[in-house]
Design an enzyme around this catalytic site. Structure first.
Site, mmCIF file in Angstrom:
data_model
loop_
_atom_site.group_PDB
_atom_site.id
_atom_site.type_symbol
_atom_site.label_atom_id
_atom_site.label_comp_id
_atom_site.label_asym_id
_atom_site.label_seq_id
_atom_site.Cartn_x
_atom_site.Cartn_y
_atom_site.Cartn_z
ATOM 1 N N GLU A 1 -6.412 -9.935 -3.139
ATOM 2 C CA GLU A 1 -7.181 -10.010 -1.878
ATOM 3 C C GLU A 1 -8.663 -9.788 -2.138
ATOM 4 O O GLU A 1 -9.337 -9.066 -1.402
ATOM 5 C CB GLU A 1 -6.694 -8.931 -0.878
ATOM 6 C CG GLU A 1 -5.197 -8.911 -0.671
ATOM 7 C CD GLU A 1 -4.735 -7.901 0.392
ATOM 8 O OE1 GLU A 1 -5.590 -7.262 1.033
ATOM 9 O OE2 GLU A 1 -3.515 -7.760 0.574
ATOM 10 N N GLU B 1 0.807 -1.226 0.000
ATOM 11 C CA GLU B 1 0.000 0.000 0.000
ATOM 12 C C GLU B 1 0.841 1.277 0.000
ATOM 13 O O GLU B 1 0.533 2.228 0.708
ATOM 14 C CB GLU B 1 -1.004 -0.032 1.164
ATOM 15 C CG GLU B 1 -1.958 -1.207 1.002
ATOM 16 C CD GLU B 1 -2.917 -1.444 2.177
ATOM 17 O OE1 GLU B 1 -2.788 -0.748 3.195
ATOM 18 O OE2 GLU B 1 -3.782 -2.320 2.043
#
Ligand SMILES: *[C@@H]1O[C@H](CO)[C@@H](O)[C@H](O)[C@H]1NC(C)=O
Ligand SMILES: *[C@@H]1O[C@H](CO)[C@@H](O)[C@H](O)[C@H]1NC(C)=O
Ligand SMILES: *[C@@H]1O[C@H](CO)[C@@H](O)[C@H](O)[C@H]1NC(C)=O
Ligand SMILES: *[C@@H]1O[C@H](CO)[C@@H](O)[C@H](O)[C@H]1NC(C)=O
Ligand SMILES: *[C@@H]1O[C@H](CO)[C@@H](O)[C@H](O)[C@H]1NC(C)=O
Length: 525
Positions: free
Chosen positions: A397, A290
């Site tokens: 994910e 991220e």
């Protein structure tokens, strides 16, 4: 500033237009001339805007984020975004789902009021839901499957009609996985459920720094090691998740308290420790998780932190694909921190770091879909744009927020991901929890009975190759079928010939795209 014009769009009205195929092409290049509009402009009249109004985008100076926004009577829909440069044309590719017919206005807008935006070669192509599904079907036939021709001949080599053939997949070549957690180590029911469905795993938390070094200086890999052993024992491949996580909210308290110098040596130790421990045993690393949304490490150790870490990890574990891993790039067009062009700019920044030109980089797309119906046109067009940069793309994910229709939306996004020709693997964020405390969606209950999401999963896995196929050979001894890439056991027998009962392994391998030949297998006594 923004420029708008009125358009009237009709999507999903159910009219039976001729099957129009979807154009998966996109570009992230900054071009001297815009390319021609896709679909010849679709429903846009005057796509070249020769009569005045100039979605090829150019701005007057610098490089500036530009967003395509559709205003309807119900509100604003973000349909796409790019970072446009001056002196060249950038493609803005996007999409939206229209659940109503009516007038709408399309704007291309930027927050920067000191620049001008120019547009040319605009296209807006409506597709019905039925056409959308047919693109998925066509893409799967082309990208994931191959035509297979089975021939049965008798003792004399003559074609044998009426032979019964059954084909069972033993291994799928397309990686489908799920997150797992430490519960799996000692729970054989969890193990059985998992290994009969998935070929890839990501550890939910157990490989993260905050787990392996909960208190400073006391590294404990016992849980991650046990999970990796389970995976290896069952031929499950594991994504390395993750070396660092750039979100300040998920750092150990001891780490947050370090001075920059102390942090730098802790970071070096972490890389050395986790990467050399699992070197050559994983299928890729999420390196600085991220790092488009967050910059915990950059803020303390400098703007080139991510680039340096990717470089160092590659020196220790040179064969692994090194992934960026981000959320909202394909799942939420409203998030201005990440869009496909920004993602590509970040990956290029890492590649441009000295000595990094040949790093094996990859695009990880978390795909945590928000609390709304998924915007499949935006999802698909965003993957198109990302794919134009040429890096491998994994869905890492995928899940959907808890909401009415959650399982139905989960099915929609899984189908879209699986059908996109540039997606190389799918991992769901669906680790099991004994008390129903899953991250966002539980697939099964505490006894491993399917919940709605589990029904969706099993239906899709069956469609994507796990189900058994059977048929009989025609009068020329042939059975024609189309099979997903992977391994199969083919059983053939004939009702009137006692000894004609043969079994053979068949590996369906991807076709050379240009040739598109069938794979041929012959059975004889
Ligand atoms: C699109 O842009 C290019 C470059 O300006 C132009 O040559 C072309 O004719 C335009 N329109 C179409 C339909 O290709
Ligand atoms: C607007 O864009 C120009 C040119 O890229 C840039 O110099 C300026 O800093 C931008 N302004 C804002 C408020 O971002
Ligand atoms: C194949 O099976 C059909 C129906 O079961 C039968 O009518 C036909 O005669 C058979 N042909 C041969 C060549 O065995
Ligand atoms: C699994 O069970 C063993 C033996 O009881 C125990 O030592 C270990 O901590 C357990 N592992 C996990 C991950 O719970
Ligand atoms: C063919 O052989 C398999 C074992 O290899 C057996 O299970 C099956 O019943 C046989 N089928 C026929 C029709 O004889």
């Amino acid at each position: 500033m923004s420029i708008g014009f009125l358009l009237y769009f009709i999507l999903f009205t159910g009219f039976e237009a001729e099957a129009l195929s979807y154009d998966y092409s996109a570009t992230i290049e900054c071009l001297a001339q815009p390319q021609k509009p896709q679909y010849y402009g679709g429903i846009i009249q005057n796509p070249e805007l020769n009569n005045g109004l100039q979605a090829w985008i150019q701005v007057s100076e610098g490089n500036v984020p530009v967003t395509a926004v559709v205003k309807t009577s119900k509100g604003f829909i973000h349909a796409g975004a790019t970072v446009a440069d001056s002196n060249c044309w950038s493609m803005l590719k996007g999409g939206l789902t229209a659940d109503k017919s009516g007038p709408a206005e399309l704007y291309f807008e930027s927050k920067n009021t000191s620049i001008e935006i120019w547009m040319d070669n605009i296209s807006l192509q409506p597709f019905t839901e039925k056409q959308w599904r047919s693109h998925q079907y066509q893409s799967i036939e082309k990208a994931r499957k191959r035509k297979v021709l089975v021939k049965a001949v008798d003792e004399q080599g003559n074609p044998l009609p009426n032979a019964t053939i059954s084909i069972t997949q033993t291994n799928s070549a397309f990686p489908i996985g799920s997150a797992i957690n430490k519960n799996i180590v000692n729970n054989s029911a969890y193990q059985n459920w998992f290994t009969s469905r998935f070929t890839v795993a990501t550890f939910e938390n157990e490989m993260k720094w905050a787990s392996t070094e909960y208190s400073q200086g006391n590294e404990d890999y016992s849980v991650a090691d046990a999970m990796l052993k389970f995976a290896k024992d069952h031929n499950i491949r594991v994504r390395g998740h993750n070396i660092f996580w750039n979100d300040p909210n998920y750092q150990s308290s001891w780490l947050s308290a370090l001075s920059p110098d102390q942090l730098k040596s802790a970071v070096d130790k972490r890389i050395q420790s986790v990467v050399s421990r699992y070197k050559d045993q994983l299928i890729g690393w999420d390196v600085v998780n991220e790092n488009l949304h967050f910059s915990f490490f950059e803020s303390k150790l400098g703007q080139d932190f991510s680039a340096r870490v990717f470089n160092k990890v590659n020196k220790i574990d040179p064969t692994q694909t090194l992934f960026l891993n981000e959320y909202n790039t394909i799942e939420d067009s409203r998030d201005s921190a990440v869009n496909p062009t920004k993602y590509i700019k970040k990956i290029q920044q890492i590649k441009n770091y000295p000595g990094s030109a040949s790093l094996p980089l990859g695009i990880g797309l978390e795909s945590h879909f928000p609390n709304s119906p998924p915007n499949l046109p935006y999802m698909r067009s965003s993957i198109d744009t990302l794919a134009s940069a040429g890096y491998p793309i994994w869905i890492t994910e995928i899940d959907v927020a808890d909401q009415p229709n959650q399982a139905q939306y989960f099915e929609q996004v899984l189908r879209e991901a699986h059908s996109h020709p540039k997606v190389q693997g799918i991992v769901m964020w669906t680790a099991w929890s004994p008390n129903g405390n899953c991250y966002r969606i539980c697939l099964v209950d505490s006894n491993f009975n399917n919940l709605a999401g589990g029904e969706v999963l099993d239906k899709l896995l069956s469609e994507w190759g796990l189900k058994k196929l059977s048929g009989t050979t025609d009068q020329n001894g042939f059975l024609k079928t189309s099979l997903f890439h992977g391994d199969y056991q083919v059983q053939i027998n004939h009702p009137s010939k006692k000894n004609y009962n043969l079994s053979r392994h068949l590996k369906v391998i991807p076709n050379d795209e240009s040739k598109r030949t069938s794979q041929f297998v012959q059975f004889s006594m």
